[in-house]
Design an enzyme around this catalytic site. Structure first.
Site, mmCIF file in Angstrom:
data_model
loop_
_atom_site.group_PDB
_atom_site.id
_atom_site.type_symbol
_atom_site.label_atom_id
_atom_site.label_comp_id
_atom_site.label_asym_id
_atom_site.label_seq_id
_atom_site.Cartn_x
_atom_site.Cartn_y
_atom_site.Cartn_z
ATOM 1 N N ASN A 199 10.218 4.570 2.897
ATOM 2 C CA ASN A 199 9.948 4.020 4.219
ATOM 3 C C ASN A 199 11.162 3.273 4.756
ATOM 4 O O ASN A 199 12.062 2.882 4.009
ATOM 5 C CB ASN A 199 8.785 3.022 4.126
ATOM 6 C CG ASN A 199 7.461 3.674 3.845
ATOM 7 O OD1 ASN A 199 6.945 4.407 4.666
ATOM 8 N ND2 ASN A 199 6.894 3.398 2.687
ATOM 9 N N CYS A 230 5.498 9.459 0.553
ATOM 10 C CA CYS A 230 4.176 10.066 0.693
ATOM 11 C C CYS A 230 3.913 10.922 -0.531
ATOM 12 O O CYS A 230 4.658 11.882 -0.777
ATOM 13 C CB CYS A 230 4.096 10.921 1.960
ATOM 14 S SG CYS A 230 2.506 11.774 2.131
ATOM 15 N N ARG A 264 0.826 -1.207 0.000
ATOM 16 C CA ARG A 264 0.000 0.000 0.000
ATOM 17 C C ARG A 264 0.860 1.256 0.000
ATOM 18 O O ARG A 264 0.969 1.956 -0.991
ATOM 19 C CB ARG A 264 -0.959 -0.019 1.212
ATOM 20 C CG ARG A 264 -2.115 0.991 1.104
ATOM 21 C CD ARG A 264 -1.771 2.390 1.547
ATOM 22 N NE ARG A 264 -1.333 2.478 2.927
ATOM 23 C CZ ARG A 264 -0.864 3.601 3.469
ATOM 24 N NH1 ARG A 264 -0.757 4.713 2.747
ATOM 25 N NH2 ARG A 264 -0.442 3.618 4.733
ATOM 26 N N ASP A 265 1.530 1.530 1.083
ATOM 27 C CA ASP A 265 2.303 2.769 1.207
ATOM 28 C C ASP A 265 3.513 2.764 0.287
ATOM 29 O O ASP A 265 3.981 3.823 -0.129
ATOM 30 C CB ASP A 265 2.747 2.945 2.665
ATOM 31 C CG ASP A 265 3.241 4.348 2.955
ATOM 32 O OD1 ASP A 265 2.803 5.285 2.278
ATOM 33 O OD2 ASP A 265 4.075 4.503 3.860
#
Length: 301
Positions: free
Chosen positions: A251, A242, A20-21
């Protein structure tokens, strides 16, 4: 050989956010079949929590426009959690239609990011979350909450700790079972991380989510673990960032985290070799090398 340090947990849950991220910040749209295989490989590597996708409007995150198709394709294994991110009630509707049993909401710790990312103020953002959380709980679905910009944001500078605690506590009081503290632009440092965790009082419902913009993600994680946190968000290969914060880099890489934890004698249940192989496989499909230092080192033999 592991060398333990007093005051650290015996086991840490790695909350995998790569599908997801990680993928939401890729420029290319990844085929749904590749995403499904990615998640399956993560399960094979021992993950028990894999954030699968997001039900955000495709206009805002086109990389995840296939969320419903992906969940229909997945073989959800017993004992593995597959949470999804939902931004609002419409996203929750779509998630419930797909049969999810765990969702996450995404809040801001600062006024400016709330305005830019959610089109709300710091206070009125809760008008969007409250019905989502209430309806999810009524449906028997667990809710996790993310709070972004907990150490600082590009427009306002350092975020006051008491402001983060106020936002985070309100989300927990609404019924969220876990609160992930997000260092969205990677400006946190170990002392700040310790102070923030301690300011909440009870770390048992906290998780941490660090970005490695200034190379502090592992140091911050270790500080959070010493303060009592036992859930750490990470992304296989270190992919992601982001899309709404241009200064945010990748990340914390799952492999880098597991290497450190393994050296400390902390159990994660994860197979580092399989994680590295998965990152090498994914990097070939993304068309660029993994930013993870551990992947780079181990993949070269």
């Amino acid at each position: 050989m592991p060398f333990r340090i007093d005051g650290l947990p015996e086991r840490v849950t790695v909350y995998e956010v790569g599908p997801r991220d990680g993928l939401q910040n890729e420029k290319a749209v990844i085929p749904v079949e590749v995403k499904a295989e990615f998640i399956d490989r993560l399960a094979d590597a021992g993950h028990r929590v894999i954030e699968a996708t997001s039900f955000v409007h495709p206009k805002w995150v086109p990389q995840l426009a296939d969320s419903g198709e992906l969940l229909a394709m997945l073989e959800r294994r017993p004992g593995i959690r597959y949470p999804v991110l939902v931004p609002n009630e419409r996203g929750l509707d779509r998630a419930l239609e797909s049969g999810v049993d765990e969702v996450a909401v995404f809040a801001s710790a600062t006024e400016t990011f709330a305005a830019k990312n959610l089109n709300r103020s710091l206070e009125t953002q809760f008008d969007m979350f409250e019905p989502v959380i209430a309806r999810a709980l009524e449906a028997g679905v667990k809710v996790r909450a993310y709070v972004s910009m907990v150490f600082g944001d590009p427009w306002e500078g350092p975020t006051p700790i008491e402001q983060v605690v106020r936002v985070g506590t309100r989300l927990l009081d609404l019924g969220c079972h876990e609160l992930s503290l997000g260092d969205t632009i990677g400006v946190g440092t170990p002392g700040h991380a310790t102070a923030l965790v301690e300011a909440f009082g009870d770390p048992s419902r906290l998780a941490v989510h660090f970005h490695d913009t200034y190379g502090q993600a592992l140091a911050n994680t270790l500080a959070a673990l010493r303060a009592g946190v036992t859930v750490v968000d990470a992304s296989t290969g270190g992919i992601g960032g982001c899309p709404y914060a241009e200064s945010a880099t990748g990340n914390l890489a799952t492999e880098d985290l597991v290497w450190m934890l393994r050296g400390l004698g902390i159990d994660t249940g994860l197979d580092l070799g399989k994680l590295v192989a998965t990152s090498v496989w994914l990097a070939e499909r993304l068309g660029r090398p993994s930013p993870s230092r551990v992947v780079q080192a181990l993949s070269k033999g």
